[in-house]
Design a protein around this motif. Structure first.
Motif, PDB file in Angstrom:
ATOM      1  N   VAL A 236       5.937  -1.209  -5.361  1.00  0.00           N
ATOM      2  CA  VAL A 236       4.679  -1.036  -4.768  1.00  0.00           C
ATOM      3  C   VAL A 236       3.607  -1.227  -5.424  1.00  0.00           C
ATOM      4  O   VAL A 236       2.424  -1.484  -4.879  1.00  0.00           O
ATOM      5  N   ASP A 237       3.622  -0.764  -6.831  1.00  0.00           N
ATOM      6  CA  ASP A 237       2.695  -0.965  -7.623  1.00  0.00           C
ATOM      7  C   ASP A 237       2.215  -2.481  -7.811  1.00  0.00           C
ATOM      8  O   ASP A 237       0.831  -2.845  -8.223  1.00  0.00           O
TER       9      ASP A 237
ATOM     10  N   SER B 182       9.068   4.560  -0.750  1.00  0.00           N
ATOM     11  CA  SER B 182       9.133   3.222  -1.169  1.00  0.00           C
ATOM     12  C   SER B 182      10.327   2.989  -0.724  1.00  0.00           C
ATOM     13  O   SER B 182      10.915   1.742  -0.039  1.00  0.00           O
TER      14      SER B 182
ATOM     15  N   ARG C 223      -1.235   3.561  -1.785  1.00  0.00           N
ATOM     16  CA  ARG C 223      -0.155   3.016  -2.582  1.00  0.00           C
ATOM     17  C   ARG C 223       0.508   4.597  -3.038  1.00  0.00           C
ATOM     18  O   ARG C 223       1.867   4.202  -3.118  1.00  0.00           O
ATOM     19  N   THR C 224      -0.016   5.535  -3.241  1.00  0.00           N
ATOM     20  CA  THR C 224       0.968   6.783  -3.394  1.00  0.00           C
ATOM     21  C   THR C 224       1.751   7.139  -2.402  1.00  0.00           C
ATOM     22  O   THR C 224       2.849   7.321  -2.416  1.00  0.00           O
TER      23      THR C 224
ATOM     24  N   SER D  91      11.072  -0.351  -4.707  1.00  0.00           N
ATOM     25  CA  SER D  91      10.790   0.668  -5.635  1.00  0.00           C
ATOM     26  C   SER D  91       9.548   0.874  -5.786  1.00  0.00           C
ATOM     27  O   SER D  91       8.553   0.168  -5.487  1.00  0.00           O
ATOM     28  N   PRO D  92       9.045   2.170  -6.356  1.00  0.00           N
ATOM     29  CA  PRO D  92       7.679   2.285  -6.715  1.00  0.00           C
ATOM     30  C   PRO D  92       7.096   1.526  -7.660  1.00  0.00           C
ATOM     31  O   PRO D  92       5.909   1.117  -7.346  1.00  0.00           O
TER      32      PRO D  92
ATOM     33  N   SER E 199       4.737   4.442  -2.497  1.00  0.00           N
ATOM     34  CA  SER E 199       5.445   4.777  -3.471  1.00  0.00           C
ATOM     35  C   SER E 199       6.442   6.000  -3.223  1.00  0.00           C
ATOM     36  O   SER E 199       7.577   5.920  -3.480  1.00  0.00           O
ATOM     37  N   ARG E 200       6.087   6.981  -2.590  1.00  0.00           N
ATOM     38  CA  ARG E 200       6.916   8.157  -2.381  1.00  0.00           C
ATOM     39  C   ARG E 200       7.797   7.798  -1.497  1.00  0.00           C
ATOM     40  O   ARG E 200       8.801   8.341  -1.393  1.00  0.00           O
TER      41      ARG E 200
END
Length: 222
Positions: free
Chosen positions: A58-59, A48, A41-42, A54-55, A45-46
């Motif tokens: 992703v979450d 995305s 996920r990190t 968007s981050p 997110s970075r």
């Protein structure tokens, strides 16, 4: 893409987003902290933006699995899935991240749909009830004499299968009467995730189990 650095190999989806991401003879990232899922996920997110997300989006990806590679205690495949208003996408929307010890990311394969395209859908609210949809389809097929009193949700929402029920059904065939549960499980795992060899690739994830253990085909194109 420039933020990923040099020697990154990429292929593209129909959406103009990366289908595959790898780096020749090196990892895409390293030193990310947390569980394999958190590492995946990190990284997403970075990066995305290259997926049109968007981050926060992703979450919101649903965790499907985070399994270790066969015979390994230092490599995992993390599979995440998109939802729209709580509904799983019928086509695409999967991303698989290869994670190694030390917070390394080896590759990403994806069929994620950019948020901008998901937002073009007019509505996620069904226009018809399940019963009304069946009646409309029956009418189009020329079936007469059928009304809502003849239907129940259990009858028309019976798609999918459970592992135990399918195993019993398969063994009822004479040719498979001696099929062991381990042999059946190997075949089921191959259909579910491509077995140990192909589980990194979302296109080989043919069926997915829901929270009640019912397996269904998530992609109507299959």
């Amino acid at each position: 893409m420039a933020a990923l650095g040099a020697d990154v190999h990429v292929s593209w989806t129909q959406y103009g987003t990366p289908l595959t991401l790898t780096r020749q003879a090196d990892f895409l990232a390293s030193g990310l902290s947390g569980s394999p899922e958190r590492v995946a996920r990190t990284f997403l997110s970075r990066n995305s933006a290259i997926y049109g997300l968007s981050p926060a989006a992703v979450d919101q990806l649903e965790l499907v699995s985070d399994q270790a590679l066969s015979g390994s205690t230092t490599a995992w495949v993390v599979l995440l899935r998109q939802k729209l208003a709580g509904i799983r996408l019928a086509e695409d929307g999967l991303v698989s991240v290869g994670v190694g010890a030390g917070g390394k990311v080896a590759y990403v394969t994806s069929s994620l749909v950019p948020t901008s395209l998901l937002g073009t859908l007019a509505s996620t609210t069904p226009k018809l009830s399940p019963q009304a949809a069946v009646l409309a389809a029956a009418k189009d097929a020329g079936v007469t004499g059928l009304d809502s009193n003849d239907l129940s949700l259990g009858k028309i929402d019976g798609g999918g299968f459970t592992a135990d029920a399918l195993y019993d059904e398969v063994r009822a065939a004479w040719a498979y009467r001696d099929l062991t549960r381990a042999e059946f499980q190997w075949a089921l795992d191959f259909v579910v995730k491509g077995g140990d060899s192909l589980n990194a690739y979302p296109e080989y994830h043919r069926v997915v189990a829901d929270d009640e253990g019912v397996y269904r085909v998530p992609n109507r194109a299959i």
